[in-house]
Design an enzyme around this catalytic site. Structure first.
Site, PDB file in Angstrom:
ATOM      1  N   SER A 125       0.855  -1.190   0.000  1.00 32.97           N
ATOM      2  CA  SER A 125       0.000   0.000   0.000  1.00 32.97           C
ATOM      3  C   SER A 125       0.884   1.230   0.000  1.00 32.97           C
ATOM      4  O   SER A 125       1.623   1.479   0.962  1.00 32.97           O
ATOM      5  CB  SER A 125      -0.894   0.017   1.239  1.00 32.97           C
ATOM      6  OG  SER A 125      -1.403   1.328   1.408  1.00 32.97           O
ATOM      7  N   HIS A 148      -1.168  -1.326  -4.364  1.00 31.28           N
ATOM      8  CA  HIS A 148      -2.436  -0.981  -3.704  1.00 31.28           C
ATOM      9  C   HIS A 148      -2.487   0.533  -3.506  1.00 31.28           C
ATOM     10  O   HIS A 148      -1.579   1.125  -2.934  1.00 31.28           O
ATOM     11  CB  HIS A 148      -2.532  -1.711  -2.364  1.00 31.28           C
ATOM     12  CG  HIS A 148      -3.844  -1.530  -1.668  1.00 31.28           C
ATOM     13  ND1 HIS A 148      -4.986  -2.229  -2.020  1.00 31.28           N
ATOM     14  CD2 HIS A 148      -4.206  -0.726  -0.636  1.00 31.28           C
ATOM     15  CE1 HIS A 148      -5.981  -1.874  -1.226  1.00 31.28           C
ATOM     16  NE2 HIS A 148      -5.543  -0.954  -0.376  1.00 31.28           N
ATOM     17  N   ASP A 207      -4.617   3.672  -2.141  1.00 33.47           N
ATOM     18  CA  ASP A 207      -5.679   4.053  -1.196  1.00 33.47           C
ATOM     19  C   ASP A 207      -6.180   5.471  -1.451  1.00 33.47           C
ATOM     20  O   ASP A 207      -5.422   6.435  -1.327  1.00 33.47           O
ATOM     21  CB  ASP A 207      -5.147   3.972   0.241  1.00 33.47           C
ATOM     22  CG  ASP A 207      -5.020   2.540   0.720  1.00 33.47           C
ATOM     23  OD1 ASP A 207      -6.010   1.790   0.609  1.00 33.47           O
ATOM     24  OD2 ASP A 207      -3.938   2.179   1.210  1.00 33.47           O
ATOM     25  N   MET A 267      -8.695   8.346  -0.211  1.00 33.30           N
ATOM     26  CA  MET A 267      -9.479   8.788   0.951  1.00 33.30           C
ATOM     27  C   MET A 267      -9.938  10.214   0.738  1.00 33.30           C
ATOM     28  O   MET A 267      -9.184  11.048   0.225  1.00 33.30           O
ATOM     29  CB  MET A 267      -8.633   8.704   2.222  1.00 33.30           C
ATOM     30  CG  MET A 267      -8.047   7.325   2.472  1.00 33.30           C
ATOM     31  SD  MET A 267      -7.169   7.279   4.039  1.00 33.30           S
ATOM     32  CE  MET A 267      -6.457   5.622   3.981  1.00 33.30           C
ATOM     33  N   HIS A 304      -8.343   1.284  -4.169  1.00 24.86           N
ATOM     34  CA  HIS A 304      -9.256   1.070  -3.046  1.00 24.86           C
ATOM     35  C   HIS A 304      -9.912   2.404  -2.731  1.00 24.86           C
ATOM     36  O   HIS A 304      -9.286   3.290  -2.158  1.00 24.86           O
ATOM     37  CB  HIS A 304      -8.444   0.527  -1.858  1.00 24.86           C
ATOM     38  CG  HIS A 304      -9.214   0.397  -0.590  1.00 24.86           C
ATOM     39  ND1 HIS A 304      -8.605   0.174   0.629  1.00 24.86           N
ATOM     40  CD2 HIS A 304     -10.549   0.447  -0.329  1.00 24.86           C
ATOM     41  CE1 HIS A 304      -9.523   0.087   1.578  1.00 24.86           C
ATOM     42  NE2 HIS A 304     -10.710   0.270   1.031  1.00 24.86           N
ATOM     43  N   MET A 351     -12.051   4.766  -0.752  1.00 25.45           N
ATOM     44  CA  MET A 351     -12.699   5.060   0.531  1.00 25.45           C
ATOM     45  C   MET A 351     -13.308   6.444   0.387  1.00 25.45           C
ATOM     46  O   MET A 351     -12.846   7.431   0.981  1.00 25.45           O
ATOM     47  CB  MET A 351     -11.657   4.998   1.668  1.00 25.45           C
ATOM     48  CG  MET A 351     -11.222   3.562   1.970  1.00 25.45           C
ATOM     49  SD  MET A 351      -9.662   3.468   2.867  1.00 25.45           S
ATOM     50  CE  MET A 351      -8.513   3.567   1.505  1.00 25.45           C
ATOM     51  N   MET A 403     -11.446  -5.795   5.229  1.00 30.25           N
ATOM     52  CA  MET A 403     -10.639  -4.874   6.033  1.00 30.25           C
ATOM     53  C   MET A 403     -10.359  -5.524   7.384  1.00 30.25           C
ATOM     54  O   MET A 403     -11.285  -5.974   8.078  1.00 30.25           O
ATOM     55  CB  MET A 403     -11.377  -3.551   6.271  1.00 30.25           C
ATOM     56  CG  MET A 403     -11.643  -2.715   5.029  1.00 30.25           C
ATOM     57  SD  MET A 403     -10.172  -2.253   4.104  1.00 30.25           S
ATOM     58  CE  MET A 403      -9.264  -1.293   5.320  1.00 30.25           C
ATOM     59  N   ASP A 461      -6.649  -6.392   4.064  1.00 33.58           N
ATOM     60  CA  ASP A 461      -6.035  -5.053   4.111  1.00 33.58           C
ATOM     61  C   ASP A 461      -6.064  -4.527   5.538  1.00 33.58           C
ATOM     62  O   ASP A 461      -7.136  -4.293   6.099  1.00 33.58           O
ATOM     63  CB  ASP A 461      -6.826  -4.121   3.177  1.00 33.58           C
ATOM     64  CG  ASP A 461      -6.210  -2.737   3.060  1.00 33.58           C
ATOM     65  OD1 ASP A 461      -5.156  -2.479   3.654  1.00 33.58           O
ATOM     66  OD2 ASP A 461      -6.828  -1.906   2.345  1.00 33.58           O
TER      67      ASP A 461
HETATM   68  C1  DX5 Z   1      -6.382   1.698   5.476  1.00 33.00           C
HETATM   69  C2  DX5 Z   1      -5.878   1.359   4.089  1.00 33.00           C
HETATM   70  C3  DX5 Z   1      -4.783   0.369   4.050  1.00 33.00           C
HETATM   71  C4  DX5 Z   1      -3.528   0.801   4.753  1.00 33.00           C
HETATM   72  C5  DX5 Z   1      -2.847  -0.404   5.276  1.00 33.00           C
HETATM   73  O1  DX5 Z   1      -7.550   2.417   5.361  1.00 33.00           O
HETATM   74  O2  DX5 Z   1      -6.934   0.845   3.294  1.00 33.00           O
HETATM   75  O3  DX5 Z   1      -4.494  -0.034   2.720  1.00 33.00           O
HETATM   76  O4  DX5 Z   1      -2.619   1.486   3.933  1.00 33.00           O
HETATM   77  O5  DX5 Z   1      -1.762   0.009   6.048  1.00 33.00           O
HETATM   78  P1  DX5 Z   1      -1.067  -0.969   7.058  1.00 33.00           P
HETATM   79  O6  DX5 Z   1      -0.558  -2.149   6.277  1.00 33.00           O
HETATM   80  O7  DX5 Z   1      -0.005  -0.131   7.638  1.00 33.00           O
HETATM   81  O8  DX5 Z   1      -2.119  -1.391   8.070  1.00 33.00           O
HETATM   82 ZN    ZN Z   2      -6.451  -0.087   1.326  1.00 31.42          ZN
END
Ligand code: DX5
Ligand code: ZN
Length: 229
Positions: free
Chosen positions: A9, A34, A36, A38, A68, A70, A139, A177
């Protein structure tokens, strides 16, 4: 040997040199990136959007990019990410008013579609959509931040989803994840995951001898996975 995929990620990468960070994890044996997204609305954090995905493609990243989302609402961003070179687009069912429509939008745009389940989200969303999914993402932390601890109830959920996928005979990846590290990845694989997101577990663990490389940590994960199958 199972088709295990390691998905760093980039949330935990150095954003000032993101292209190089992707090159380094991929040269060190990672399989997919990956990504992310947000929005400070669905989750209380703000990260990156389609421009950055497009920039990574232009930089030369050719492996699958696993976006991903969010974000809420979801649909507005699907076309932008498809154009920016996303391979997978996954989203949280609570964040979309019309889940089936969003899945169809993703697939019509030429991407692979996935649903994401928070620790407290029931699996009932799978009942009518299983046949439309390329990925199920569980998750093992509450979404919004890297570096959180693995929530162990995800192991039982993984087993349940593994059975659902196997009984269906469909080709669906089962991704985990949050809080994935060398010391728990084997247990997570044994519970049924085949795709492993790890942010702080990889980017926080550069090689001691060469801080731009990640071979050691990724090889340690592979060695753990080899114990499972
Ligand atoms: C959290 C993200 C993850 C995050 C995981 O909302 O979706 O992808 O980056 O990070 P680690 O591996 O540090 O838990
Ligand atoms: Zn993620």
């Amino acid at each position: 040997m199972a088709d295990f995929q390691i998905a760093p990620s980039i949330l935990s990468a150095d954003f000032a040199k993101l292209g190089q960070e992707c090159d380094d994890v991929l040269a060190s044996g990672a399989d997919i990136i990956h990504f992310d997204v947000m929005d400070n609305h669905y989750v209380p954090n703000l990260t990156i959007g389609p421009l950055v995905c497009d920039a990574l493609r232009r930089h030369g990243v050719t492996v699958p990019i696993d976006v991903h989302l969010m974000v809420s609402p979801v649909d507005r961003l699907v076309g932008d990410f498809a154009e920016a070179g996303a391979t997978y687009i996954t989203f949280h069912p609570e964040a979309s008013d019309h889940i089936d429509r969003t899945i169809q939008m993703i697939r019509s745009a030429g991407c692979k579609a996935g649903l994401v389940f928070n620790p407290a989200t029931p699996l009932s969303y799978l009942e009518y959509e299983l046949g439309n999914l390329d990925m199920i993402l569980l998750m093992s932390v509450n979404p919004g931040f890297g570096g959180q601890g693995f929530i162990s109830s995800a192991l039982d959920k993984l087993k349940r989803v593994r059975n659902i996928i196997d009984d269906s005979d469909l080709d669906i990846r089962l991704e985990i994840d949050g809080g994935v590290k060398v010391d728990n990845i084997a247990e997570i694989a044994a519970a049924g995951a085949d795709t492993f997101v790890s942010g702080s577990g990889i980017f926080g663990k550069r090689n001691e001898s060469d801080p731009n490389k990640y071979d050691t940590i990724i090889q340690e994960m592979r060695d753990e996975l080899a114990k499972v199958g």
